[in-house]
Motif scaffolding. Structure first.
Motif, PDB file in Angstrom:
ATOM      1  N   GLY A  21       1.186  -0.804   0.167  1.00 45.61           N
ATOM      2  CA  GLY A  21       0.351   0.517  -0.111  1.00 45.61           C
ATOM      3  C   GLY A  21       0.411   1.000  -0.053  1.00 45.61           C
ATOM      4  N   ASP A  22       0.405   2.656  -0.662  1.00 45.21           N
ATOM      5  CA  ASP A  22       1.350   3.217  -0.915  1.00 45.21           C
ATOM      6  C   ASP A  22       0.637   4.386   0.763  1.00 45.21           C
ATOM      7  OD1 ASP A  22      -1.338   3.979  -1.563  1.00 45.21           O
ATOM      8  OD2 ASP A  22      -0.481   4.507  -3.986  1.00 45.21           O
ATOM      9  N   ASN A  23       0.090   4.118   1.558  1.00 39.84           N
ATOM     10  CA  ASN A  23      -0.660   5.139   2.270  1.00 39.84           C
ATOM     11  C   ASN A  23      -1.050   4.929   3.386  1.00 39.84           C
ATOM     12  OD1 ASN A  23      -3.565   4.289   2.446  1.00 39.84           O
ATOM     13  ND2 ASN A  23      -3.312   4.989   0.270  1.00 39.84           N
ATOM     14  N   PRO A  24      -1.463   4.984   4.719  1.00 37.96           N
ATOM     15  CA  PRO A  24      -1.646   4.298   5.317  1.00 37.96           C
ATOM     16  C   PRO A  24      -2.466   3.814   5.915  1.00 37.96           C
ATOM     17  CG  PRO A  24      -1.533   6.293   6.241  1.00 37.96           C
ATOM     18  CD  PRO A  24      -1.003   5.945   4.708  1.00 37.96           C
ATOM     19  N   ARG A  25      -4.061   3.588   4.706  1.00 36.35           N
ATOM     20  CA  ARG A  25      -5.345   3.446   5.364  1.00 36.35           C
ATOM     21  C   ARG A  25      -5.183   2.014   3.987  1.00 36.35           C
ATOM     22  NH1 ARG A  25      -5.746   8.513   3.705  1.00 36.35           N
ATOM     23  NH2 ARG A  25      -6.018   7.973   1.336  1.00 36.35           N
ATOM     24  N   ALA A  26      -4.249   2.082   2.798  1.00 40.50           N
ATOM     25  CA  ALA A  26      -3.801   0.848   2.237  1.00 40.50           C
ATOM     26  C   ALA A  26      -3.247  -0.217   2.840  1.00 40.50           C
ATOM     27  CB  ALA A  26      -4.110   0.842   1.556  1.00 40.50           C
ATOM     28  N   GLN A  27      -2.341   0.285   3.981  1.00 37.48           N
ATOM     29  CA  GLN A  27      -1.324  -0.474   4.624  1.00 37.48           C
ATOM     30  C   GLN A  27      -1.889  -0.999   6.189  1.00 37.48           C
ATOM     31  OE1 GLN A  27       1.492   2.455   5.140  1.00 37.48           O
ATOM     32  NE2 GLN A  27       2.972   2.379   3.670  1.00 37.48           N
ATOM     33  N   SER A  28      -3.541  -0.319   6.562  1.00 36.04           N
ATOM     34  CA  SER A  28      -4.672  -1.489   7.328  1.00 36.04           C
ATOM     35  C   SER A  28      -5.478  -1.681   6.248  1.00 36.04           C
ATOM     36  CB  SER A  28      -4.875   0.043   8.053  1.00 36.04           C
ATOM     37  OG  SER A  28      -4.402   0.510   8.630  1.00 36.04           O
ATOM     38  N   GLY A  29      -5.681  -2.320   4.847  1.00 40.60           N
ATOM     39  CA  GLY A  29      -6.550  -3.320   4.555  1.00 40.60           C
ATOM     40  C   GLY A  29      -8.059  -1.975   3.809  1.00 40.60           C
ATOM     41  N   HIS A  30      -7.576  -0.306   4.097  1.00 37.73           N
ATOM     42  CA  HIS A  30      -8.826   0.175   3.305  1.00 37.73           C
ATOM     43  C   HIS A  30      -8.576   1.008   2.106  1.00 37.73           C
ATOM     44  CE1 HIS A  30     -12.362   2.492   4.069  1.00 37.73           C
ATOM     45  NE2 HIS A  30     -11.805   3.372   2.999  1.00 37.73           N
ATOM     46  N   SER A  31      -8.623   0.756   0.539  1.00 40.19           N
ATOM     47  CA  SER A  31      -8.884   1.409  -0.492  1.00 40.19           C
ATOM     48  C   SER A  31      -9.159   2.784  -0.749  1.00 40.19           C
ATOM     49  CB  SER A  31      -9.413   0.201  -1.297  1.00 40.19           C
ATOM     50  OG  SER A  31     -10.764  -0.130  -1.811  1.00 40.19           O
ATOM     51  N   GLY A  32      -9.913   3.097   0.214  1.00 44.13           N
ATOM     52  CA  GLY A  32     -10.415   4.422  -0.285  1.00 44.13           C
ATOM     53  C   GLY A  32      -9.749   5.805   0.156  1.00 44.13           C
ATOM     54  N   ASP A  33     -10.635   6.834   0.554  1.00 42.11           N
ATOM     55  CA  ASP A  33     -10.135   8.219   1.024  1.00 42.11           C
ATOM     56  C   ASP A  33     -10.179   8.829   2.293  1.00 42.11           C
ATOM     57  OD1 ASP A  33     -12.207   9.024   0.651  1.00 42.11           O
ATOM     58  OD2 ASP A  33     -11.986   9.679  -0.774  1.00 42.11           O
ATOM     59  N   ASP A  34     -10.133   8.993   2.912  1.00 40.82           N
ATOM     60  CA  ASP A  34     -10.107   9.668   4.476  1.00 40.82           C
ATOM     61  C   ASP A  34     -11.598   9.509   4.762  1.00 40.82           C
ATOM     62  OD1 ASP A  34      -8.162   9.442   6.512  1.00 40.82           O
ATOM     63  OD2 ASP A  34      -7.090  11.377   5.320  1.00 40.82           O
ATOM     64  N   ALA A  35     -12.235  10.712   3.832  1.00 42.80           N
ATOM     65  CA  ALA A  35     -13.652  10.383   4.070  1.00 42.80           C
ATOM     66  C   ALA A  35     -14.632   8.750   4.225  1.00 42.80           C
ATOM     67  CB  ALA A  35     -14.488  11.740   3.072  1.00 42.80           C
ATOM     68  N   ARG A  36     -14.097   8.324   3.487  1.00 44.75           N
ATOM     69  CA  ARG A  36     -14.464   6.626   3.341  1.00 44.75           C
ATOM     70  C   ARG A  36     -13.645   6.202   4.404  1.00 44.75           C
ATOM     71  NH1 ARG A  36     -13.684   3.859  -2.451  1.00 44.75           N
ATOM     72  NH2 ARG A  36     -14.231   2.203  -0.995  1.00 44.75           N
TER      73      ARG A  36
END
Length: 252
Positions: A72-87
């Protein structure tokens, strides 16, 4: 442990396809709830047949999840989430429904530590002082969280929540975990271990994606004899699915 399949958008693995946020009535609801469902079914079948033992199950899950998260290229993706901060907030913030006062908060399966980080911020916005801690089965993901959050590095541990016990009798006011982090047959063992050794006050379960009228995890925990003291259900972009968090209190 970094396995978070039930809350993935999308989940890791070859079966991922599009994320559940794409409301597609033609898509199998199992893949809406968890884009990696077919991969987990394969691993669970091997476990149930005896081909995999407990250690093999965890190893197989981690072999899928860890490379996906680390890519993942951001901390959300690195926690298993593909969306932006709002999602991310729409999918995760409601774990705070179980938090009714200040205290310590252990995130089991913390991965990149992004839930630790955002729960701390969201609670502060609600006027609640919440001190986050993290635990992950993967040494690589735990180290990623420490590197991302150096000011909290000493409160992020590597360990399997099914067996891990904090040093010096430390307990946490709130402990959040997913029940899919262990083989289904071991869910009762996970809950019992956490309540006996880790939880100070409240065990928070979820958030889980489930079919709207099938609270599968809630029913499982109730059938194990635990009293569910609270539940929070939020809409999912696909009307067939909801996001559900529920919690049980440790008896003193």
């Amino acid at each position: 442990m970094g396995v978070d399949p039930a809350a993935q958008e999308p989940a890791p693995g070859p079966a991922s396809g599009r994320g559940p946020a794409d409301a597609d009535p033609e898509r199998d609801v199992a893949l809406v709830m968890d884009g990696g469902a077919r991969e987990w079914e394969r691993i669970d079948a091997a476990y149930q047949s005896g081909e995999l033992d407990d250690a093999g199950w965890f190893e197989a899950i981690q072999a899928v999840v860890v490379p996906h998260y680390l890519a993942g290229d951001n901390p959300r993706a690195q926690s298993g989430h593909s969306g932006d901060d709002a999602r991310w907030e729409a999918a995760r913030r409601h774990v705070l429904s179980a938090v009714d006062g200040p205290g310590t908060f252990l995130d089991v399966g913390c991965a990149s530590g992004y839930l630790m980080e955002t729960v701390h911020r969201w609670a502060a916005e609600d006027g609640i002082a919440l001190e986050p801690y993290g635990l992950d089965l993967s040494p690589e993901l735990a180290e990623l969280a420490r590197c991302r959050l150096p000011h909290w590095a000493d409160r992020i541990w590597t360990g399997n929540a099914l067996y891990w016990t904090p040093l010096d009798g430390l307990r946490f006011d709130y402990v959040r975990t997913g029940l899919e982090y262990v083989p289904r047959a071991r869910c009762g063992d996970l809950i019992a271990h956490l309540l006996d050794n880790v939880v100070g006050r409240r065990l928070v379960l979820g958030t889980h994606n489930e079919e709207r009228d099938r609270p599968e995890w809630t029913d499982l925990v109730a059938a194990l004899g635990y009293r569910i003291v609270g539940t929070d259900v939020r809409p999912h972009p696909d009307h067939r699915v909801v996001r559900r968090v529920f919690w049980i209190d440790r008896e003193s």
